[in-house]
Design an enzyme around this catalytic site. Structure first.
Site, PDB file in Angstrom:
ATOM      1  N   PHE A 149       4.056  -6.520  -2.661  1.00 37.70           N
ATOM      2  CA  PHE A 149       3.442  -5.615  -1.694  1.00 37.70           C
ATOM      3  C   PHE A 149       4.474  -4.818  -0.916  1.00 37.70           C
ATOM      4  CE2 PHE A 149      -0.089  -8.823  -2.108  1.00 37.70           C
ATOM      5  CZ  PHE A 149      -0.833  -8.016  -2.954  1.00 37.70           C
ATOM      6  N   ASP A 150       5.672  -5.344  -0.748  1.00 40.98           N
ATOM      7  CA  ASP A 150       6.750  -4.522  -0.208  1.00 40.98           C
ATOM      8  C   ASP A 150       7.019  -3.337  -1.135  1.00 40.98           C
ATOM      9  OD1 ASP A 150       7.728  -5.359   2.299  1.00 40.98           O
ATOM     10  OD2 ASP A 150       8.791  -7.052   1.419  1.00 40.98           O
ATOM     11  N   VAL A 151       7.140  -3.611  -2.416  1.00 42.33           N
ATOM     12  CA  VAL A 151       7.435  -2.543  -3.368  1.00 42.33           C
ATOM     13  C   VAL A 151       6.284  -1.545  -3.433  1.00 42.33           C
ATOM     14  CG1 VAL A 151       7.859  -2.016  -5.801  1.00 42.33           C
ATOM     15  CG2 VAL A 151       9.025  -3.943  -4.712  1.00 42.33           C
ATOM     16  N   GLY A 161       6.293   0.583  -0.428  1.00 40.73           N
ATOM     17  CA  GLY A 161       7.324   1.595  -0.541  1.00 40.73           C
ATOM     18  C   GLY A 161       6.888   2.756  -1.410  1.00 40.73           C
ATOM     19  N   ASP A 206       6.489  -9.868   3.241  1.00 42.71           N
ATOM     20  CA  ASP A 206       5.672  -9.818   2.034  1.00 42.71           C
ATOM     21  C   ASP A 206       4.932 -11.128   1.795  1.00 42.71           C
ATOM     22  OD1 ASP A 206       5.392  -8.129  -0.722  1.00 42.71           O
ATOM     23  OD2 ASP A 206       5.509 -10.274  -1.152  1.00 42.71           O
TER      24      ASP A 206
END
Length: 389
Positions: free
Chosen positions: A176-178, A181, A148
């Protein structure tokens, strides 16, 4: 396909009976699969002998377990499989062949040698929905690792985060990971809908950089549609003013006037009723252009009271404002507002507190059946289920 009663039994959610083979780790993939689990899917989390990386990302801890891992792994079962072991690899292939959904975030091509790539899995499981998550895509960016922080830097996000002329800053969470997802979860649900209608599975792919381009919204639009490269503006907004923390007589307060009506109400309540008719401040564009003139006028009036008092007065006037809380205070606010942010999945005797799924459903609400599993906690049960044709 679908989970037989002897694995999870009825979950009561809209994804009841959907089996998810979760070959992902760290955050983007596990966040997506947790959301699917909340909605009733049976999620089997496949971990190597050392477990998900986030099991070691500490402090902080709860009963010796990293809270990072706990944040994205409820409603899952953990099975330990060593792909270097032929017997374990066979179990992994059986799981992929039985799953409705496969989620993976290996480097592009990393699963080919194990026979767990999309083409190989599809040959055995033609209607599978196979979701691949990468950092920078499967073509020119295939060699780049998907962290991220790298994406916050390379996407331009950090260039617009921080004080003007100061050091570029990352966000306080892996945004940005979240977001990746969440996009993966939406894609999977859309692909399942397509499968239900046509019987056809498909390969859905997303990556952190593409998600960052989308989620930078007005900032990337400024570049591609306006030819303007945004810069760091601290807590200010490039197009709306006021939209920032402002000092008061005691503490800072977020003050927002996103349209002319809000600005007029704000000026009335703080004692500047003449400003909305001043040509320098009469429109959003004028307020943005003249913010350096407007700011001291507002701060001068806000100095008369403390942030807590202004919060009540300005909110009562219908203008958005609020204190700058720490995270504990944020959780407490959600509790005070009746949002019940904390849930206790699974057996009350062993449940680990978790943050509630943020979506309410009138007919099929999320369920919180299982706390995040210990490494390999369900290995024997999952292996036995997969051994039963």
């Amino acid at each position: 396909m679908g989970a037989p009663d002897d694995l999870d039994g009825p979950t009561g959610g809209p994804l009841d009976g959907i089996v998810v083979a979760d070959f992902s780790r760290v955050l983007a993939g596990p966040y997506a699969t947790m959301v699917l689990g909340d909605l009733g899917a049976t999620v089997v989390k496949v971990e190597g002998p050392q477990g998900d990386d986030t099991r070691t990302w500490q402090p902080p801890l709860r009963d010796g377990v990293a809270t990072y891992y706990l944040s994205t792994n409820r409603n899952k079962r953990s099975v330990v499989l060593d792909f270097a072991d032929p017997a374990d690899l066979d179990v992994a292939r059986r799981l992929a062949a039985r799953a409705d959904v496969v989620v993976e975030n290996f480097k592009p091509g990393g699963l080919v040698r194990f026979g767990l790539d999309h083409e190989t899995v599809r040959a055995a499981n033609p209607d599978v929905v196979y979701c691949s998550i990468t950092g920078f895509g499967a073509t020119g960016g295939a060699h780049l690792p998907g962290y991220d922080l790298l994406v916050q830097a390379t996407s331009g996000f950090m260039s617009v985060t921080g004080e003007p002329g100061g050091t570029p800053l990352r966000a306080g969470a892996a945004v940005f990971d979240v977001m990746t997802g969440l996009h993966a979860g939406v894609a999977i649900l859309a692909a399942l809908r397509h499968r239900d209608a046509t019987g056809e599975g498909q390969h859905v792919e997303t990556n952190l950089l593409s998600v960052a381009m989308s989620c930078l919204v007005n900032q990337t639009s400024a570049v591609v549609a306006g030819g303007v490269v945004p810069t760091r503006m601290g807590n200010e907004h490039p197009s709306v003013y006021p939209y920032e923390p402002m000092p008061t007589g005691a503490g800072e307060l977020i003050v927002i006037a996103a349209n002319n009506g809000q600005f007029r109400k704000l000026c009335d309540v703080i004692g500047l009723p003449e400003l909305p008719d001043d040509p320098r401040f009469a429109t959003a564009g004028a307020r943005s252009a003249n913010r350096e003139t407007l700011r001291p006028l507002m701060i001068g009036k806000l100095a008369a009271r403390g942030a807590a008092e202004w919060f009540d007065l300005i909110t009562a006037a219908g203008v958005p404002c609020g204190p700058i809380n720490d995270v504990a205070q944020g959780v407490a606010l959600a509790e005070d507002l009746g949002l019940d942010p904390v849930v206790w999945p699974g057996d009350p005797a062993t449940a680990v507190p978790s943050i509630r799924n943020p979506v309410g459903y009138s007919a099929t609400p999320p369920t919180y059946r299982r706390s995040p599993p210990a490494l390999g906690a369900d290995s024997a049960e999952v292996r036995a289920w997969l051994a039963d044709p």
